[in-house]
Design an enzyme around this catalytic site. Structure first.
Site, PDB file in Angstrom:
ATOM      1  N   GLN A   1      26.568  35.726  32.471  1.00  0.00           N
ATOM      2  CA  GLN A   1      27.256  36.777  31.714  1.00  0.00           C
ATOM      3  C   GLN A   1      27.687  37.993  32.530  1.00  0.00           C
ATOM      4  O   GLN A   1      28.795  38.506  32.356  1.00  0.00           O
ATOM      5  CB  GLN A   1      26.349  37.249  30.548  1.00  0.00           C
TER       6      GLN A   1
ATOM      7  N   ARG B   1      22.685  31.725  52.310  1.00  0.00           N
ATOM      8  CA  ARG B   1      22.236  30.354  52.650  1.00  0.00           C
ATOM      9  C   ARG B   1      23.432  29.417  52.846  1.00  0.00           C
ATOM     10  O   ARG B   1      23.344  28.451  53.591  1.00  0.00           O
ATOM     11  CB  ARG B   1      21.293  29.803  51.571  1.00  0.00           C
TER      12      ARG B   1
ATOM     13  N   GLU C   1      19.161  39.549  31.332  1.00  0.00           N
ATOM     14  CA  GLU C   1      19.382  40.722  30.481  1.00  0.00           C
ATOM     15  C   GLU C   1      18.115  41.522  30.155  1.00  0.00           C
ATOM     16  O   GLU C   1      17.999  42.706  30.445  1.00  0.00           O
ATOM     17  CB  GLU C   1      20.050  40.244  29.182  1.00  0.00           C
TER      18      GLU C   1
ATOM     19  N   ASP D   1      23.498  42.837  31.189  1.00  0.00           N
ATOM     20  CA  ASP D   1      24.497  41.891  31.702  1.00  0.00           C
ATOM     21  C   ASP D   1      25.907  42.483  31.612  1.00  0.00           C
ATOM     22  O   ASP D   1      26.537  42.770  32.621  1.00  0.00           O
ATOM     23  CB  ASP D   1      24.448  40.589  30.884  1.00  0.00           C
TER      24      ASP D   1
ATOM     25  N   GLY E   1      20.834  63.121  20.549  1.00  0.00           N
ATOM     26  CA  GLY E   1      21.716  64.177  21.045  1.00  0.00           C
ATOM     27  C   GLY E   1      21.274  65.525  20.502  1.00  0.00           C
ATOM     28  O   GLY E   1      20.182  65.659  19.949  1.00  0.00           O
ATOM     29  N   GLY E   2      22.145  66.518  20.623  1.00  0.00           N
ATOM     30  CA  GLY E   2      21.802  67.861  20.171  1.00  0.00           C
ATOM     31  C   GLY E   2      21.816  67.998  18.651  1.00  0.00           C
ATOM     32  O   GLY E   2      21.294  68.972  18.099  1.00  0.00           O
TER      33      GLY E   2
HETATM   34  C1  LIG Z   1      21.054  34.489  36.795  1.00  0.00           C
HETATM   35  C2  LIG Z   1      20.054  33.872  37.744  1.00  0.00           C
HETATM   36  C3  LIG Z   1      18.642  34.285  37.367  1.00  0.00           C
HETATM   37  C4  LIG Z   1      20.200  32.351  37.642  1.00  0.00           C
HETATM   38  O1  LIG Z   1      19.340  31.727  38.579  1.00  0.00           O
HETATM   39  P1  LIG Z   1      19.578  30.224  39.048  1.00  0.00           P
HETATM   40  O2  LIG Z   1      20.027  29.408  37.892  1.00  0.00           O
HETATM   41  O3  LIG Z   1      18.369  29.770  39.787  1.00  0.00           O
HETATM   42  O4  LIG Z   1      20.854  30.318  40.002  1.00  0.00           O
HETATM   43  P2  LIG Z   1      21.000  30.959  41.457  1.00  0.00           P
HETATM   44  O5  LIG Z   1      22.128  31.914  41.390  1.00  0.00           O
HETATM   45  O6  LIG Z   1      19.734  31.516  42.006  1.00  0.00           O
HETATM   46  O7  LIG Z   1      21.362  29.682  42.342  1.00  0.00           O
HETATM   47  C5  LIG Z   1      22.507  28.976  42.155  1.00  0.00           C
HETATM   48  C6  LIG Z   1      22.347  27.612  42.802  1.00  0.00           C
HETATM   49  O8  LIG Z   1      23.563  26.907  42.640  1.00  0.00           O
HETATM   50  C7  LIG Z   1      24.050  26.535  43.883  1.00  0.00           C
HETATM   51  N1  LIG Z   1      25.510  26.670  43.881  1.00  0.00           N
HETATM   52  C8  LIG Z   1      26.237  27.702  43.347  1.00  0.00           C
HETATM   53  N2  LIG Z   1      27.542  27.465  43.531  1.00  0.00           N
HETATM   54  C9  LIG Z   1      27.637  26.299  44.190  1.00  0.00           C
HETATM   55  C10 LIG Z   1      28.729  25.548  44.671  1.00  0.00           C
HETATM   56  N3  LIG Z   1      29.985  25.935  44.469  1.00  0.00           N
HETATM   57  N4  LIG Z   1      28.457  24.392  45.317  1.00  0.00           N
HETATM   58  C11 LIG Z   1      27.206  23.968  45.514  1.00  0.00           C
HETATM   59  N5  LIG Z   1      26.127  24.637  45.073  1.00  0.00           N
HETATM   60  C12 LIG Z   1      26.352  25.792  44.423  1.00  0.00           C
HETATM   61  C13 LIG Z   1      23.446  27.514  44.867  1.00  0.00           C
HETATM   62  O9  LIG Z   1      23.406  26.976  46.171  1.00  0.00           O
HETATM   63  C14 LIG Z   1      22.085  27.731  44.277  1.00  0.00           C
HETATM   64  O10 LIG Z   1      21.241  26.655  44.668  1.00  0.00           O
HETATM   65  P3  LIG Z   1      20.080  26.874  45.778  1.00  0.00           P
HETATM   66  O11 LIG Z   1      19.051  27.717  45.128  1.00  0.00           O
HETATM   67  O12 LIG Z   1      19.702  25.468  46.080  1.00  0.00           O
HETATM   68  O13 LIG Z   1      20.713  27.594  46.912  1.00  0.00           O
HETATM   69  C15 LIG Z   1      20.369  34.319  39.197  1.00  0.00           C
HETATM   70  O14 LIG Z   1      21.642  33.833  39.551  1.00  0.00           O
HETATM   71  C16 LIG Z   1      20.327  35.815  39.394  1.00  0.00           C
HETATM   72  O15 LIG Z   1      19.279  36.448  39.461  1.00  0.00           O
HETATM   73  N6  LIG Z   1      21.518  36.429  39.544  1.00  0.00           N
HETATM   74  C17 LIG Z   1      21.640  37.850  39.829  1.00  0.00           C
HETATM   75  C18 LIG Z   1      21.376  38.664  38.615  1.00  0.00           C
HETATM   76  C19 LIG Z   1      22.263  38.301  37.458  1.00  0.00           C
HETATM   77  O16 LIG Z   1      23.469  38.326  37.552  1.00  0.00           O
HETATM   78  N7  LIG Z   1      21.626  38.003  36.332  1.00  0.00           N
HETATM   79  C20 LIG Z   1      22.274  37.979  35.054  1.00  0.00           C
HETATM   80  C21 LIG Z   1      22.992  36.803  34.766  1.00  0.00           C
HETATM   81  S1  LIG Z   1      23.760  37.072  33.201  1.00  0.00           S
END
Ligand SMILES: CC(C)(COP(=O)(O)OP(=O)(O)OC[C@H]1O[C@@H](n2cnc3c(N)ncnc32)[C@H](O)[C@@H]1OP(=O)(O)O)[C@@H](O)C(=O)NCCC(=O)NCCS
Length: 423
Positions: free
Chosen positions: A16, A102, A138, A167, A244-245
């Protein structure tokens, strides 16, 4: 002409926070290329209401974008990514900490590939400090940014707010940062890294609570309906107090259902008018001159009684009827609108804030419209893309690849998930 017509965005965001930002920029006219993992943004399948169709979670946050799937875990996929980087003005992501690094693409590397590109990054807690390695959603951001400790009834548990301030709020912050950086890049030829932490964004939205936090070192907070005192430390939860005030509260109206409330602000200027109108009906014809409520200080001190009297008056009226009584008196007030109220509201429809769209998988559906109205470039809202719908189009039109090259890349697995190995 659309405001951001010539801006192209490589949008690696998901869920989001990031998609809120890129959808807004798309509505302002940017060409947003949603660069997806071949399995797609996880929200495509989350909370599905129509079998086999992209979920509303996805469709409501990804309008006006093009979708391309690229497997960043292949050399060929990375080569496509590099080519796109060279053709875009903005790259944005909200992966968990370290994901892009990575893949081998730090900000320094991206800047080297395209010095003009602006990079937007959302993290739960930013890239520095003790929380930098944590993921966030969120409610984690609401918990850690001060919203939850200050939301709810004073004697109850902390509450999250329904508004997605962690978000969507962070997405809005990022949009502002990206537009500023884009403006600077146009002047200097140099892009920069724009980072917004969800925790920071929530704290920014809780700014007035930190006003009160500091005021507590000097005295109490007389406008709060709950007891406060000098040196108290934590800002308390204060229910529906105005914050607020001016004094404010939600008043329960007929027929006393879950959303039969009117939020009323007893602005200093309107007290006399309110008191003259409600006093006779509740058996207090002299309410307007009653010394318990004569000044704002007295009304603050006796606000519980004041709310009781206003609630008593409101018992006989619906929220709309009570609003109709208060509007001519110039009292700032508004009914608590349910989602159903809003979905059918004439004002909202007139402002194109609830818009009907079509979708090849799900048919008719509704999205929240564009809340920022630009007079010379009104938003044209179009459905979200299917997974990889524009892969070939983007490769041809943006990167100039020919059929043979696209075919070879497909063969090499650049746009797909590798088949599972047999055990
Ligand atoms: C939202 C969140 C918790 C989700 O966590 P998650 O599902 O584990 O996803 P991540 O973003 O950590 O990881 C994405 C994975 O997809 C993989 N990926 C993403 N795009 C890719 C692509 N085009 N091709 C291949 N792999 C891909 C990544 O390599 C990663 O895998 P890895 O851990 O093996 O490296 C995390 O992305 C986060 O903390 N984001 C920042 C804060 C945020 O925006 N949160 C609110 C979301 S509304």
């Amino acid at each position: 002409m659309e405001a951001l017509k010539d801006v192209r965005i490589l949008d690696m965001t998901h869920v989001q926070a990031g998609p809120t930002c890129s959808q807004l920029l798309a509505w302002m006219g940017a060409d947003v290329i949603k660069f997806e993992n071949p399995q797609g943004d996880a929200t495509r399948g989350q909370l599905r209401d129509v079998p086999g169709a992209d979920s509303l979670y996805f469709t409501m946050l990804n309008c006006n974008k093009r979708s391309i799937t690229v497997n960043m875990k292949t050399a060929e996929g990375k080569a496509v990514f590099i080519d796109l980087l060279k053709k875009c003005d903005i790259i944005m992501e909200n992966f968990g900490p370290g994901v892009l690094d990575r893949f081998g693409f730090t900000w320094e590397k991206i800047h080297e590939i395209n010095p003009r590109i602006v990079m937007g990054s959302i993290k739960g807690f930013g890239s520095s400090g003790p929380y930098a390695d944590f993921k966030a959603y969120e409610n984690v951001a609401q918990a850690m940014g001060g919203a939850m400790s200050t939301t709810g009834m004073p004697d109850g548990p902390p509450f999250v707010t329904g508004a997605q301030i962690g978000d969507s709020g962070t997405g809005l912050h990022l949009a502002i940062g990206l537009l500023a950086a884009l403006h600077q890049a146009a002047r200097t030829g140099q892009g920069q890294y724009v980072e917004v932490a969800m925790m920071d964004g929530v704290m920014n939205l809780c700014r007035v609570k930190f006003r009160d936090h500091q005021r507590l070192t000097r005295g109490d907070l007389p406008e709060y309906s709950v007891p406060t005192y000098k040196g108290m430390g934590d800002v308390p939860r204060a229910g529906n107090d105005s914050g607020g005030g001016q004094l404010g509260n939600a008043i329960h109206c007929k027929p006393h259902g879950a959303n039969d409330w009117l939020y009323v602000v007893v602005q200093e200027a309107v007290w006399a008018a309110i008191a003259k109108r409600i006093g006779p009906d509740i058996g207090m014809p002299d309410l307007a001159t009653d010394p318990h409520f004569a000044t704002i200080d007295e009304r603050r001190k006796n606000q519980q009684l004041m709310w009781t009297l206003i609630n008593k008056f409101a018992e006989k009226y619906t929220k709309r009827e009570f609003m109709a009584i208060l509007n001519p008196l110039d009292v700032p007030c508004g009914p608590i609108m349910s989602t159903e109220d809003l979905a059918t509201d004439e004002h909202i429809r007139g402002r194109e804030m609830y818009v009907e769209l079509d979708h090849p998988q799900r048919g008719k559906w509704w999205n929240i419209g564009m809340p920022i109205k630009l007079s010379a470039s009104p938003a044209r809202i179009e459905r979200s893309p299917l997974l990889g719908e524009h892969t070939d189009e983007v490769l041809k039109e943006v990167l100039g690849y020919d059929e043979a090259r696209i075919g070879a890349l497909k063969q090499a697995g650049a746009f797909s998930t590798p088949p599972k190995k047999k055990a």
